[in-house]
Design a protein around this motif. Structure first.
Motif, PDB file in Angstrom:
ATOM      1  N   ALA A  82       0.832  -1.203   0.000  1.00  0.00           N
ATOM      2  CA  ALA A  82       0.000   0.000   0.000  1.00  0.00           C
ATOM      3  C   ALA A  82       0.865   1.251   0.000  1.00  0.00           C
ATOM      4  CB  ALA A  82      -0.905  -0.013   1.227  1.00  0.00           C
ATOM      5  N   GLY A  83       0.436   2.244  -0.770  1.00  0.00           N
ATOM      6  CA  GLY A  83       1.146   3.511  -0.805  1.00  0.00           C
ATOM      7  C   GLY A  83       2.159   3.607  -1.923  1.00  0.00           C
ATOM      8  N   HIS A  84       2.426   2.467  -2.564  1.00  0.00           N
ATOM      9  CA  HIS A  84       3.460   2.441  -3.612  1.00  0.00           C
ATOM     10  C   HIS A  84       3.111   3.380  -4.771  1.00  0.00           C
ATOM     11  CE1 HIS A  84       6.666   0.796  -6.066  1.00  0.00           C
ATOM     12  NE2 HIS A  84       5.812   0.556  -7.042  1.00  0.00           N
ATOM     13  N   SER A  85       1.828   3.454  -5.130  1.00  0.00           N
ATOM     14  CA  SER A  85       1.410   4.286  -6.263  1.00  0.00           C
ATOM     15  C   SER A  85       0.373   5.325  -5.868  1.00  0.00           C
ATOM     16  CB  SER A  85       0.844   3.387  -7.385  1.00  0.00           C
ATOM     17  OG  SER A  85       1.811   2.495  -7.862  1.00  0.00           O
ATOM     18  N   ASP A  86       0.332   5.691  -4.593  1.00  0.00           N
ATOM     19  CA  ASP A  86      -0.660   6.656  -4.123  1.00  0.00           C
ATOM     20  C   ASP A  86      -0.603   7.976  -4.882  1.00  0.00           C
ATOM     21  OD1 ASP A  86      -1.822   5.005  -2.347  1.00  0.00           O
ATOM     22  OD2 ASP A  86      -1.080   5.985  -0.536  1.00  0.00           O
ATOM     23  N   SER A  87       0.591   8.400  -5.215  1.00  0.00           N
ATOM     24  CA  SER A  87       0.732   9.710  -5.848  1.00  0.00           C
ATOM     25  C   SER A  87       0.070   9.758  -7.227  1.00  0.00           C
ATOM     26  CB  SER A  87       2.215  10.070  -5.982  1.00  0.00           C
ATOM     27  OG  SER A  87       2.896   9.101  -6.768  1.00  0.00           O
ATOM     28  N   ILE A  89      -2.902   8.759  -7.820  1.00  0.00           N
ATOM     29  CA  ILE A  89      -4.329   9.002  -7.604  1.00  0.00           C
ATOM     30  C   ILE A  89      -4.519  10.405  -7.053  1.00  0.00           C
ATOM     31  CG2 ILE A  89      -6.397   8.245  -6.367  1.00  0.00           C
ATOM     32  CD1 ILE A  89      -5.395   6.224  -8.403  1.00  0.00           C
ATOM     33  N   ARG A  91      -5.678  13.317  -4.808  1.00  0.00           N
ATOM     34  CA  ARG A  91      -5.826  13.215  -3.357  1.00  0.00           C
ATOM     35  C   ARG A  91      -7.272  12.975  -2.925  1.00  0.00           C
ATOM     36  NH1 ARG A  91      -2.544  14.328   0.710  1.00  0.00           N
ATOM     37  NH2 ARG A  91      -0.999  15.217  -0.724  1.00  0.00           N
ATOM     38  N   ARG A  94      -8.147   9.236  -3.127  1.00  0.00           N
ATOM     39  CA  ARG A  94      -7.268   8.253  -2.493  1.00  0.00           C
ATOM     40  C   ARG A  94      -7.962   7.415  -1.418  1.00  0.00           C
ATOM     41  NH1 ARG A  94      -1.670  11.772  -1.831  1.00  0.00           N
ATOM     42  NH2 ARG A  94      -1.449  12.238  -4.082  1.00  0.00           N
ATOM     43  N   LYS A  98      -7.592   3.423  -1.418  1.00  0.00           N
ATOM     44  CA  LYS A  98      -6.956   2.768  -0.269  1.00  0.00           C
ATOM     45  C   LYS A  98      -7.902   1.746   0.358  1.00  0.00           C
ATOM     46  CE  LYS A  98      -3.581   6.265   1.189  1.00  0.00           C
ATOM     47  NZ  LYS A  98      -3.161   7.168   2.286  1.00  0.00           N
ATOM     48  N   HIS A 107      -3.321  -3.449  -4.374  1.00  0.00           N
ATOM     49  CA  HIS A 107      -3.240  -1.998  -4.296  1.00  0.00           C
ATOM     50  C   HIS A 107      -3.070  -1.386  -5.691  1.00  0.00           C
ATOM     51  CE1 HIS A 107      -3.191  -2.296   0.034  1.00  0.00           C
ATOM     52  NE2 HIS A 107      -2.239  -3.208  -0.056  1.00  0.00           N
ATOM     53  N   THR A 108      -3.166  -0.082  -5.740  1.00  0.00           N
ATOM     54  CA  THR A 108      -3.125   0.642  -7.006  1.00  0.00           C
ATOM     55  C   THR A 108      -1.842   0.347  -7.778  1.00  0.00           C
ATOM     56  OG1 THR A 108      -4.380   2.437  -5.989  1.00  0.00           O
ATOM     57  CG2 THR A 108      -3.289   2.914  -8.081  1.00  0.00           C
TER      58      THR A 108
END
Length: 476
Positions: A82-87, A89, A91, A94, A98, A107-108
């Protein structure tokens, strides 16, 4: 007479205590069962025994937990955490992505591409061409697989692939595809070398009744080819005329063809069902995650009676809460729980343009009645409702702000929420979302708007009927 009264009382008390002991049952669900047990105690007790609890048995639960521990570990190893490709998406969206990732550990992933199929003929043509071009493997899983033109064409393509040395694994639900499973076509697939497996079979009907539920079904529609291509949407392996319920046809579906890392996630979801049904290892399922240049972020979400309860309505509610300007939803079966209903109304109240598209004529009279019990509340909140009049609108679509889409097999009803195994893909891409939005506008152009004044003018008997069905909806 006293013996009958005593038996009657013990029956009602026993099932009432059982219902009160269940922490997983919502208050409306408890109330619905109380009503049925008190009005129809013998019938209600039998129905509760057969259908009252969502349970596929302790052995299946343990096996599922083992499988998904392995699946999650492989997903993390293969595609990151998780969080690897958050950027990738925006904000505001997100939280929904998540939340989706928390369900299966998928995860994304960026680098995906997709093509919206123009119609049912194009879907079949492209799918057969992809199967005919397969060099390593083809994996398919369908809830309903008929022996009509579409179902036979897919089966014949698998037979051709298997005969040239491609590994073909085919799964079909034990109830939805029962005619195919008992047919000569299924046997031909097996004889040609296609590995055929029945999802949730009825090997022992009495054991199924005692330890599980007959109506726990695998409603997924998954096609994966060479770990490179996957199809996702609402269409079963059947013609639009849908001969098993042809008077409601044509059935109008939507399908997307994906490439990119999201294919590996759909492959893992297929693997979870295959491992559950066959006992085989995950090692037999090939994985790859080739990114498409300039591709969009997306992820797979799978739910079922062995997953976290409430995952689907909570995901939809997260998506509704993320909407800033608009959300448009189509579904054939709309029987929301309080979470989804209130989230839709809340979105409309804060100024989001909420548009809902349902079939005008439904193949389920129960769903049709229950759905319309919510019209007054939704319209009063400012939602727009359209009833599609040309065939049965079976497409399950959600678009948010022209940027985010959810597409797959999940309906907004209690079966998809609690009973069925479902698969969906959540993505952020303006181009694909625009294409899906344009398809939704085609549905609206073939629909009749539902006005609040018309709903308020319904006869009292009709309103009472809708509300009665909605009240006992958790039982049905």
């Amino acid at each position: 007479m006293s013996v009958i009264l005593t038996f009657h009382a013990l029956l009602v008390i026993t099932f009432t205590i059982r219902i009160l002991l269940r922490d997983d049952l919502s208050p409306p669900g408890r109330l619905a069962w109380f009503i049925v047990l008190n009005v129809l105690p013998y019938f209600g007790s039998a129905i509760y025994f057969l259908f009252g609890e969502v349970d596929i048995g302790n052995r299946a639960h343990k096996r599922h937990d083992q499988i998904f521990d392995e699946i999650r570990s492989k997903a993390a190893e293969f595609m990151g955490v998780a969080g690897h490709s958050d950027s990738a998406i925006e904000r505001v969206y997100r939280p929904a992505f998540k939340y989706a990732g928390s369900i299966n550990g998928f995860h994304t992933q960026t680098g995906n591409s997709a093509q919206l199929m123009p119609n049912s003929d194009s879907t079949l043509t492209n799918m057969i061409a992809d199967i005919d071009a397969a060099t390593d493997h083809v994996h398919v899983l369908y809830y309903i697989w008929l022996t009509d033109h579409t179902g036979t064409a897919v089966a014949e393509a698998l037979i051709r692939a298997a005969q040239r040395g491609v590994t073909c694994r085919a799964m079909a639900d034990g109830l939805g595809s029962r005619p195919l499973i008992k047919s000569e076509l299924w046997q031909r697939m097996h004889d040609a070398g296609v590995e055929v497996v029945v999802a949730l079979p009825f090997h022992n009907l009495l054991r199924t009744i005692i330890t599980s539920r007959l109506d726990l079904r695998n409603h997924r529609k998954i096609t994966v080819i060479d770990a490179r291509i996957t199809y996702c949407g609402s269409r079963n392996s059947a013609d639009p005329e849908f001969l098993v319920k042809e008077k409601y046809g044509p059935w109008i579906d939507i399908m997307l063809r994906f490439e990119g890392p999201v294919v590996a996630q759909n492959q893992l979801l297929f693997a979870s069902d295959w491992m559950q049904a066959t006992g085989e290892s995950l090692d037999v399922i090939p994985l790859q995650a080739a990114s498409q240049e300039g591709g969009f972020p997306a992820q797979v979400m799978g739910v079922g009676p062995t997953e976290r309860r409430g995952a689907t309505p909570q995901l939809f509610s997260n998506l509704f809460a993320c909407a800033e300007h608009s959300l448009t939803l189509s579904t054939p079966y709309f029987v929301p729980d309080a979470t989804v209903l209130e989230a839709l109304c809340a979105s409309a109240h804060r100024g989001v343009a909420v548009t809902l598209i349902f079939p005008k004529v439904n193949d389920s009279w129960i769903v049709a009645a229950a759905s319309r019990s919510y019209y007054h509340k939704l319209l009063d909140a400012g939602c727009k409702i359209y009833e599609h009049r040309k065939g049965l609108l079976h497409a399950k679509t959600l678009t948010v702000d022209g940027k985010v889409s959810l597409i797959g097999s999940s309906n907004l009803d209690l079966r998809s929420f609690d009973l069925n195994y479902e698969n969906n893909i959540l993505l952020q891409d303006e181009h694909i979302t625009q294409a899906i939005s344009e398809r939704q506008q085609e549905y609206i152009a073939q629909s009749d708007p539902v006005e609040l004044s018309a709903v308020l003018a319904w006869r009292y008997s009709r309103r009472v009927w809708h509300n009665v069905i909605a009240t006992i909806g958790p039982v049905l």
